[in-house]
Scaffold this active site. Structure first.
Site, PDB file in Angstrom:
ATOM      1  CG  ASP A   1      -2.416   1.623  -4.096  1.00 41.45           C
ATOM      2  OD1 ASP A   1      -1.728   1.413  -5.109  1.00 41.45           O
ATOM      3  OD2 ASP A   1      -3.657   1.630  -4.107  1.00 41.45           O
TER       4      ASP A   1
ATOM      5  CG  ASP B   1     -16.639  -6.233  -0.396  1.00 37.08           C
ATOM      6  OD1 ASP B   1     -17.495  -5.328  -0.276  1.00 37.08           O
ATOM      7  OD2 ASP B   1     -15.894  -6.576   0.531  1.00 37.08           O
TER       8      ASP B   1
END
Length: 414
Positions: free
Chosen positions: A88, A237
């Site tokens: 990105d 996560d």
């Protein structure tokens, strides 16, 4: 009346800190009560499954080449290994990565350079976008500054394949610059306690423990059953770990093999990193504490997970408690006797937690001698006080639902 309220705030601040300390003392107790045992040797099947390696990057020109080369060097059949660079970036990282990708492709490595039109969802969005382009049943994730040794994949996959209901394997993280400065030594000491005590004990006790966002492998079936990667928190996560746990899966933690990463070397970078993690924990708590307490988890799992999520509140609680205690002393004209007792108890508890959590990990990982340990351990409380002052406001804002942008931690490639 106002002074009574202030005294009540002081008392509640002490109680909250003692509750969080109790969680760490629980870990220390089980560290000695339930000693670690070496896991049995695990054999890989003759027909190895396909593994996808995902490397999310954003403006990390100093480490992107090393990350790609390390992933390509993993000891796994070439036809069963593919790599995705989830890029990105808005700087020269993409140009550097493009050259490396083309070189690896000429060497026969299956590597894909994926560029999105926007950073929607940040890291979680990039991982989800990459997963949608692959059918691999197992997915290894590495942040750009993490380097696995060639044999890492075989060791981690053997552990994952041995347990059909394991959603993920998390391996320990070693730190390439851990001995470089007082700040990295202090961070390494705390991280060693996290892995060699907290992660290891929680895994052996059979209660949910954290996936650290890197240095691990996910079973795709578990990710999909839990609803996939979500970007509504800054700790995607941890969010995924708890959702897979609620769906009946569990994790596996390995001290070895380990991966090597990089610690922040600037105090402001470290503060920003910790702020992001703290806000992420609070956001996950807001999202999932209700389902956790309504689940069929054991009482131990519910309580330890709740306190683990709430431990980030130690920073604002510490700030509020200190301010309220000062106001109490001014209002009474002296330190109330009961608060004096609580301060001594707090100090003893602090030492018990600090040395209980760090000394065993320090010895287990052979970091150095007693003098080196004491010097490093002495810097930890000061670092925690700094983080409390720097991040308390942001953590409280996250508790009230304020959304903030994901800010990466700068990497140097050391």
């Amino acid at each position: 009346m106002l002074l009574t309220v202030i005294d009540l705030v002081v008392l509640l601040a002490f109680l909250a800190q003692f509750a969080i300390a109790g969680y760490f003392l629980y870990l220390v107790y089980w560290l000695f009560e339930q000693p670690a045992v070496e896991p049995p040797g695990r054999d890989l099947p003759a027909d190895l499954p396909h593994v996808l390696v995902q490397i999310p990057v954003f403006n990390e020109p100093t480490v992107v080449e090393r990350a790609l080369v390390a992933a390509a060097a993993l000891d796994w059949p070439r036809e069963r290994l593919s790599i995705q660079l989830l890029d990105d970036s808005t700087d020269i990282t993409s140009d550097i990565a493009g050259h490396v990708v083309r070189r690896l492709e000429r060497e026969g490595v299956a590597v894909e350079h994926i560029r999105r039109s926007d950073r929607r969802g940040f890291k979680a969005g990039a991982l989800a976008a990459g997963l949608a382009r692959s059918e691999a049943p197992y997915v290894a994730v590495f942040d750009a500054d993490f380097v696995p040794p060639p044999g890492w994949l075989r060791g981690a996959m053997a552990a994952l394949l041995a347990e059909p209901k394991a959603a993920f394997v998390q391996t320990r993280i070693e730190w390439g610059n851990g001995a470089r400065t007082w700040l990295t030594r202090a961070q390494r000491l705390m991280q060693d306690a996290h892995f060699a005590v907290e992660q290891d004990v929680r895994a052996r006790r059979g209660v949910p423990f954290q996936f650290n966002g890197t240095g691990g492998i996910w079973r795709r079936a578990a990710v999909e059953e839990a609803g996939g990667w979500s970007h509504d928190t800054l700790s995607e996560d941890l969010d995924l770990v708890l959702r897979t746990s609620l769906a009946g899966w569990h994790g596996v933690f390995l001290m070895e093999p380990h991966v090597v990463g990089e610690l922040p070397e600037r105090l402001d970078s470290y503060s920003h990193q910790q702020s992001r993690w703290s806000k992420g924990f609070v956001q996950v708590a807001r999202k999932l504490l209700g389902p956790i307490w309504n689940s069929e988890w054991s009482g131990e799992a519910k309580f330890t997970t709740t306190i683990a999520l709430a431990q980030q509140l130690i920073f604002p609680v510490l700030v509020v408690g200190v301010v309220a205690l000062v106001l109490s002393i001014i209002g009474h004209g002296h330190l109330v006797g009961f608060f004096r007792f609580l301060m001594w108890l707090w100090f003893v508890t602090l030492l018990a937690v600090l040395f209980g959590m760090t000394w065993g990990a320090y010895r287990r990982l052979r970091r150095g001698d007693l003098v080196q340990y004491l010097v490093t351990a002495a810097s930890v409380p000061a670092l925690i006080v700094y983080l409390a002052a720097a991040n308390a406001g942001a953590i409280v804002a996250a508790g009230f639902g304020r959304k903030t942008e994901f800010k990466r931690t700068p990497k140097t490639g050391i």
